[in-house]
Design an enzyme around this catalytic site. Structure first.
Site, PDB file in Angstrom:
ATOM      1  N   GLU A  50      14.881   2.064   7.207  1.00  0.00           N
ATOM      2  CA  GLU A  50      15.335   3.226   6.449  1.00  0.00           C
ATOM      3  C   GLU A  50      14.131   4.169   6.330  1.00  0.00           C
ATOM      4  O   GLU A  50      13.049   3.738   5.919  1.00  0.00           O
ATOM      5  CB  GLU A  50      15.807   2.800   5.053  1.00  0.00           C
ATOM      6  CG  GLU A  50      16.401   3.983   4.325  1.00  0.00           C
ATOM      7  CD  GLU A  50      16.815   3.699   2.894  1.00  0.00           C
ATOM      8  OE1 GLU A  50      16.832   2.536   2.475  1.00  0.00           O
ATOM      9  OE2 GLU A  50      17.106   4.696   2.207  1.00  0.00           O
ATOM     10  N   ARG A 293      10.977 -13.387   5.996  1.00  0.00           N
ATOM     11  CA  ARG A 293      10.061 -12.250   5.930  1.00  0.00           C
ATOM     12  C   ARG A 293       8.631 -12.701   6.162  1.00  0.00           C
ATOM     13  O   ARG A 293       8.278 -13.841   5.875  1.00  0.00           O
ATOM     14  CB  ARG A 293      10.098 -11.622   4.527  1.00  0.00           C
ATOM     15  CG  ARG A 293      11.390 -10.989   4.126  1.00  0.00           C
ATOM     16  CD  ARG A 293      11.303 -10.516   2.683  1.00  0.00           C
ATOM     17  NE  ARG A 293      10.580  -9.267   2.558  1.00  0.00           N
ATOM     18  CZ  ARG A 293      11.138  -8.065   2.705  1.00  0.00           C
ATOM     19  NH1 ARG A 293      12.415  -7.959   2.992  1.00  0.00           N
ATOM     20  NH2 ARG A 293      10.413  -6.976   2.561  1.00  0.00           N
ATOM     21  N   LYS A 303       7.803  -1.000   0.350  1.00  0.00           N
ATOM     22  CA  LYS A 303       7.577   0.445   0.439  1.00  0.00           C
ATOM     23  C   LYS A 303       7.431   1.040  -0.951  1.00  0.00           C
ATOM     24  O   LYS A 303       6.623   1.942  -1.163  1.00  0.00           O
ATOM     25  CB  LYS A 303       8.762   1.101   1.141  1.00  0.00           C
ATOM     26  CG  LYS A 303       8.780   0.844   2.637  1.00  0.00           C
ATOM     27  CD  LYS A 303       9.915   1.647   3.257  1.00  0.00           C
ATOM     28  CE  LYS A 303      10.664   0.831   4.282  1.00  0.00           C
ATOM     29  NZ  LYS A 303      12.001   1.317   4.546  1.00  0.00           N
TER      30      LYS A 303
HETATM   31  P1  ATP Z   1      10.803  -2.857   1.796  1.00  0.00           P
HETATM   32  O1  ATP Z   1      11.583  -3.900   1.053  1.00  0.00           O
HETATM   33  O2  ATP Z   1       9.380  -3.159   1.974  1.00  0.00           O
HETATM   34  O3  ATP Z   1      11.025  -1.485   1.311  1.00  0.00           O
HETATM   35  P2  ATP Z   1      12.861  -2.817   3.643  1.00  0.00           P
HETATM   36  O4  ATP Z   1      13.361  -4.151   4.013  1.00  0.00           O
HETATM   37  O5  ATP Z   1      13.605  -2.058   2.633  1.00  0.00           O
HETATM   38  O6  ATP Z   1      11.348  -2.933   3.268  1.00  0.00           O
HETATM   39  P3  ATP Z   1      13.757  -1.476   5.951  1.00  0.00           P
HETATM   40  O7  ATP Z   1      13.382  -0.117   6.346  1.00  0.00           O
HETATM   41  O8  ATP Z   1      15.126  -1.714   5.470  1.00  0.00           O
HETATM   42  O9  ATP Z   1      12.678  -1.894   4.884  1.00  0.00           O
HETATM   43  O10 ATP Z   1      13.368  -2.540   7.058  1.00  0.00           O
HETATM   44  C1  ATP Z   1      13.587  -2.409   8.433  1.00  0.00           C
HETATM   45  C2  ATP Z   1      13.590  -3.781   9.030  1.00  0.00           C
HETATM   46  O11 ATP Z   1      12.358  -4.432   8.793  1.00  0.00           O
HETATM   47  C3  ATP Z   1      14.668  -4.647   8.421  1.00  0.00           C
HETATM   48  O12 ATP Z   1      15.340  -5.309   9.463  1.00  0.00           O
HETATM   49  C4  ATP Z   1      13.914  -5.608   7.540  1.00  0.00           C
HETATM   50  O13 ATP Z   1      14.590  -6.825   7.453  1.00  0.00           O
HETATM   51  C5  ATP Z   1      12.581  -5.718   8.266  1.00  0.00           C
HETATM   52  N1  ATP Z   1      11.499  -6.084   7.342  1.00  0.00           N
HETATM   53  C6  ATP Z   1      11.138  -5.461   6.210  1.00  0.00           C
HETATM   54  N2  ATP Z   1      10.149  -6.122   5.570  1.00  0.00           N
HETATM   55  C7  ATP Z   1       9.859  -7.202   6.343  1.00  0.00           C
HETATM   56  C8  ATP Z   1       8.931  -8.291   6.235  1.00  0.00           C
HETATM   57  N3  ATP Z   1       8.097  -8.403   5.206  1.00  0.00           N
HETATM   58  N4  ATP Z   1       8.932  -9.219   7.218  1.00  0.00           N
HETATM   59  C9  ATP Z   1       9.759  -9.117   8.269  1.00  0.00           C
HETATM   60  N5  ATP Z   1      10.653  -8.125   8.431  1.00  0.00           N
HETATM   61  C10 ATP Z   1      10.718  -7.179   7.483  1.00  0.00           C
END
Ligand code: ATP
Ligand code: MG
Length: 591
Positions: A50, A293, A303
């Site tokens: 996102e 994760r 983020k």
């Molecule tokens: P955050 O929680 O840090 O804001 P998010 O999961 O909301 O991160 P997205 O932009 O939705 O961020 O993530 C894009 C992709 O990256 C998704 O498929 C998510 O599962 C993956 N992702 C995010 N954080 C991690 C992590 N710590 N380890 C592995 N994959 C991740």
């Protein structure tokens, strides 16, 4: 084609033994089985961030997995910006995400936005209404929450659940036309208010939001919810293996419900808007697979928290070299190869775990040990005058750029009777086991010969201003005594030709393992490491000053440094310490 460029063999070995073995994790096994069973001619994956912030090191795992898998199995990987939440999204993030993915060494088959499909989602929603699978609900957000029930209690049906198809279609048309204020109504899936899985209790599919969108402007006053848009986005793109992190496991039944009830493959008319725009049509039925994760101690990795550090001025922006954003790590001197190595070493599983920070640092050391040219730099300078060398003497010594890789060539290092050494390499009163310089003692100057300290020159206030030393001429390179045994060797630079440099000594941003453990009543803001940045005015040899921005170097005996990609100039060099040569954190607690 999705691929890792030849210069960045992400899927292959990146010069490291770790990469050479065939990866055997459960996701790759599923892909192998699916291909062997002929379920897909080729796989398709996507990385779906996102665009509401900068990517962080956790995203590197998802990127390497999504793009790496496609590359390894001859498939394709899209970059899809899941932009369904317009209030928090920004084109700045869209640009940075693309930059980060490319920097890590990957390229996408197609760049898509979830918002490219808004008209398909809208048709899909109307189809669900027509099928009796969705209804317009007038409950307020608070009421929806109250009706939802809990883990132990079933929910209650919305009083609007029984609305007829025609009324629902009419209300949804008026929602889309912008007739109602924000939050007045939602479109909800009609699934099961008694489901043990709360995600299936008539989840919202669309909400009213009169907000401009970073890609579609003011075209839409309603926006699809993430689960609906994400599932359909995957189906539209014909994603075969939709990889995501474990927190989406509970969403999988809803994901499958959306894909099955909308049934894009059985109803190609839904794709007409894409056909009209000449977009390739490739719809399919995706399978969601969850993995754990990436978590690393001493960091925060969300983020939202990273954004707070920037907004509260606790760091100097998104690319502060102490930040765990990809932009921050890049500026710190982390290489794409080191991050790909990290992802390989951590592996893929469904087991949640926390990786020790030293594993991350170890990956960088292993990459840079093999690739970084060696240079000499003095961070905390102390003048040395060689009293037995002609004051006008100048000389260029030939130094290998790398002790283990002749292909990196040699460079000239200037030498004269006036040198800088590091203050740390001299002690008037040495501690036990000291091997460096002391009054009356000897030390080897790397590649230049052995010197003895004859006189310590002090300022009026007692600080040491300079050391007067004599150089043993027989110990110079090429002379008979060049190999004379001596306990210590130190680095130095020629004071007459060295270039003044700003050297930024970075360390971990947080001083505790779990900075975001709030059970103590503290927050990560309370755990900032006060020594995470020290700025020194030092001297570097001329060849170091000439480094291009982002060039990594090993400053002998000090660590790996990178020429700052924003501030470094050959006539005003700025270096960031990426990592020390050895892990000093492991032993800190024992001191
Ligand atoms: P955050 O929680 O840090 O804001 P998010 O999961 O909301 O991160 P997205 O932009 O939705 O961020 O993530 C894009 C992709 O990256 C998704 O498929 C998510 O599962 C993956 N992702 C995010 N954080 C991690 C992590 N710590 N380890 C592995 N994959 C991740
Ligand atoms: Mg998220």
């Amino acid at each position: 084609m999705s691929h890792a460029p030849a210069s960045h063999p992400a899927a292959a070995n990146a010069g490291d033994a770790d990469g050479a073995r065939v990866k055997q994790d459960f996701i790759r096994q599923i892909v192998r089985d699916d291909l062997a069973a002929g379920r897909h001619a080729a796989i398709r994956t996507r990385f779906p961030p996102e665009p509401n912030g900068y990517l962080h090191i956790g995203h590197a795992k998802a990127i390497c997995l999504d793009f790496g898998l496609a590359a390894e199995f001859g498939g394709r990987c899209n970059l899809r910006l899941d932009d369904t939440n317009p209030a928090r999204e920004d084109p700045e993030f869209v640009a940075a995400i693309q930059d980060d993915v490319r920097w890590l060494g990957f390229d996408w088959a197609e760049l898509r936005h979830a918002s490219d499909y808004f008209d398909v989602f809208h048709l899909a929603a109307r189809k669900l209404i027509a099928q009796g699978d969705a209804f317009v609900c007038d409950l307020s957000a608070d009421d929806v929450r109250a009706y939802r029930g809990s883990l132990t209690e079933p929910g209650r049906d919305s009083p609007f659940r029984g609305r007829g198809v025609d009324e629902n279609l009419d209300l949804f048309t008026r929602m889309r036309a912008g007739e109602f204020p924000d939050g007045a109504r939602t479109l909800r899936a009609k699934i099961d208010m008694a489901s043990g899985n709360i995600n299936l209790r008539d989840p919202a599919l669309y909400r009213i939001k009169h907000v401009s969108h970073q890609n579609t402007g003011d075209a839409w006053p309603i926006y699809p919810m993430y689960d609906f848009a994400h599932a359909l986005g995957d189906a539209i793109e014909g994603i075969t293996h939709s990889l995501c992190t474990l927190e989406f496991e509970d969403h999988r039944p809803l994901y499958d419900w959306c894909v099955d009830r909308v049934d894009l493959t059985g109803d190609p008319s839904l794709l007409q808007p894409l056909r009209d725009r000449g977009m390739p049509l490739q719809a399919g039925k995706p399978r969601q697979i969850e993995f754990s994760r990436l978590n690393i101690n001493y960091t925060v990795m969300s983020k939202r928290k990273l954004a707070a550090l920037v907004q509260e001025g606790l760091v100097d922006g998104w690319d502060d070299p102490r930040m765990y954003t990809l932009q921050g790590l890049r500026r710190r001197g982390y290489t794409p190869a080191s991050l790909r190595l990290l992802v390989d070493r951590v592996g893929v599983s469904k087991q949640n775990s926390v990786i020790d920070f030293s594993v991350l640092e170890g990956c960088l050391r292993d990459d840079l040990d093999a690739t970084a040219p060696r240079r000499m730099a003095v961070v905390d300078p102390l003048k040395v005058v060689l009293t037995n060398v002609d004051p006008d003497h100048v000389e260029a010594l030939a130094f290998p750029n790398h002790p283990k890789d002749e292909a990196l060539g040699v460079r000239e290092v200037p030498f004269s009777p006036e040198l800088w050494i590091d203050r740390e390499d001299f002690a008037e009163v040495p501690p036990k086991g000291w091997k460096r310089l002391v009054p009356g003692g000897e030390v080897r100057l790397r590649g230049a010969g052995i010197v003895r300290c004859d006189l310590v020159v002090k300022d009026a206030d007692g600080t040491i201003a300079a050391l007067h030393c004599t150089l043993d001429p027989e110990s110079r390179p090429g002379m008979d005594g060049a190999n004379r045994k001596i306990k210590g060797t130190i680095h130095w630079v020629c004071a007459r030709q060295a270039v003044a440099a700003e050297v930024r000594l970075y360390d971990r941003l947080f001083s505790v393992e779990k900075p975001d453990d709030e059970s103590t009543g503290l927050t990560y803001r309370d755990h900032l490491n006060p020594a995470s940045r020290r700025v020194m005015q030092g001297w570097v040899e001329p060849a170091a000053a000439l480094a291009a921005p982002e060039q990594s170097l090993q400053f002998e005996r000090q660590g790996y440094f990178v020429a700052d990609r924003r501030d470094h100039r050959p006539d005003a060099p700025v270096f960031n310490r990426s990592v020390t040569l050895r892990d000093t954190w492991a032993t800190r607690g024992e001191a």
